[in-house]
Design a protein around this motif. Structure first.
Motif: not given
Length: 305
Positions: A76, A82, A79-80, A148, A160-163, A110
């Motif tokens: 991972r 958490d 940012r994954w 990112g 799962l998260d923004p590009t 974060g």
């Protein structure tokens, strides 16, 4: 716009799902008391719903209280993390990106901080992408940087998260890219038709020792890291900093990206849901992730202390 670059510290290092039928646990013998537990997350410590069971939380806390460090070692990105940030103790560190980064999780969601980065050079990444385009036409790519993920238009949608950016890989890795100052942690390669293991075998044969290639997804998604970068090599560096030998490490995993770590550790366990290559690599076996296989072993270890 790209997120601000993170603190970097370069270091060097060398170094098919099976059925869900519950296996008979296999416990390896060891005369060396463990000082560190290294566990994968998805398919290993986490249940399939991505939760950490109360039993597992209690086992991790008990291990730390007994003086055994716990390291989360995962593919991972930071940012994954958490999902386990609340369960780090003491050092607060995790190994992310299959060994590409050591991350301090103390900042909470974060607020994760990169402590060490073992990056993949853009030039090498471009060479590998060219080789795989020729060897497996139809492959699409994503670039995981410290700030990112960026991907090609044909790459499967991310949920799962923004590009951060969408463009051909060659543009994403160009020196004039807006994010060129952010280290590349790994390249992801997806093929729409090949089986996961066939794609892995083909890619390793085509690329040779130029980089490290592994996988942890049930789909044909490969994870490409810099040469010598793996969960095992980064874990070895972290252990060396603490004066911990590989004989004092107990490791857990379920997928091919765990094989090197399980082979390196003095004692290792394949989960009941593990890939056949992981079962072959590990010195022991426990029950599946949904049955708290990591906690079962930790409880057994603590009972012997």
């Amino acid at each position: 716009m790209c997120a601000p670059p993170h603190t970097r510290a370069r270091i060097c290092g060398t170094i098919a799902y099976v059925t869900s039928t519950t296996p008979r646990p296999r416990t390896p013998a060891s005369s060396v008391p463990p000082r560190l537990i290294a566990t994968d997350l998805d398919g290993t410590l986490l249940r399939d719903d991505k939760s950490v069971s109360e039993r597992t939380v209690a086992a991790l806390a008990a291990a730390e209280a007994a003086g055994i460090e716990v390291f989360f070692v995962t593919g991972r990105p930071a940012r994954w993390m958490d999902v386990v940030s609340a369960h780090v103790h003491g050092h607060g560190l995790a190994i992310c990106g299959n060994g590409a980064a050591v991350v301090d999780l103390h900042g909470g969601p974060g607020g994760h901080r990169f402590v060490k980065v073992r990056d993949l050079s853009p030039a090498t990444a471009l060479d590998v992408i060219g080789i795989l385009r020729a060897a497996a036409p139809g492959t699409s790519f994503a670039i995981e940087r410290t700030g990112g993920v960026h991907h090609e238009p044909a790459y499967p949608p991310l949920h799962l998260d923004p590009t951060v950016g969408v463009a051909p890989a060659e543009k994403l890795l160009a020196a004039e890219s807006d994010c060129a100052d952010q280290p590349v942690l790994k390249v992801l390669a997806h093929h729409p038709d090949l089986s996961p293991d066939a794609f892995l075998t083909l890619a390793r044969a085509a690329v040779g020792g130029l980089v490290e290639i592994t996988r942890s997804s049930p789909t044909a998604l490969l994870e490409i890291s810099g040469p010598g970068v793996s969960k095992a090599s980064t874990l070895a560096l972290c252990c060396a900093e603490r004066g911990i030998s590989h004989e004092e490490v107990v490791a857990f995993g379920d997928m091919p990206n765990d094989v090197e770590m399980l082979t390196w550790a003095g004692v290792s366990y394949a989960m009941g849901n593990a890939h056949e290559d992981v079962v072959a690599a590990a010195s022991g076996r426990t029950v599946a992730n949904n049955e708290d296989g990591v906690a079962v072993v930790i409880e057994r270890i603590l009972a012997r202390l």
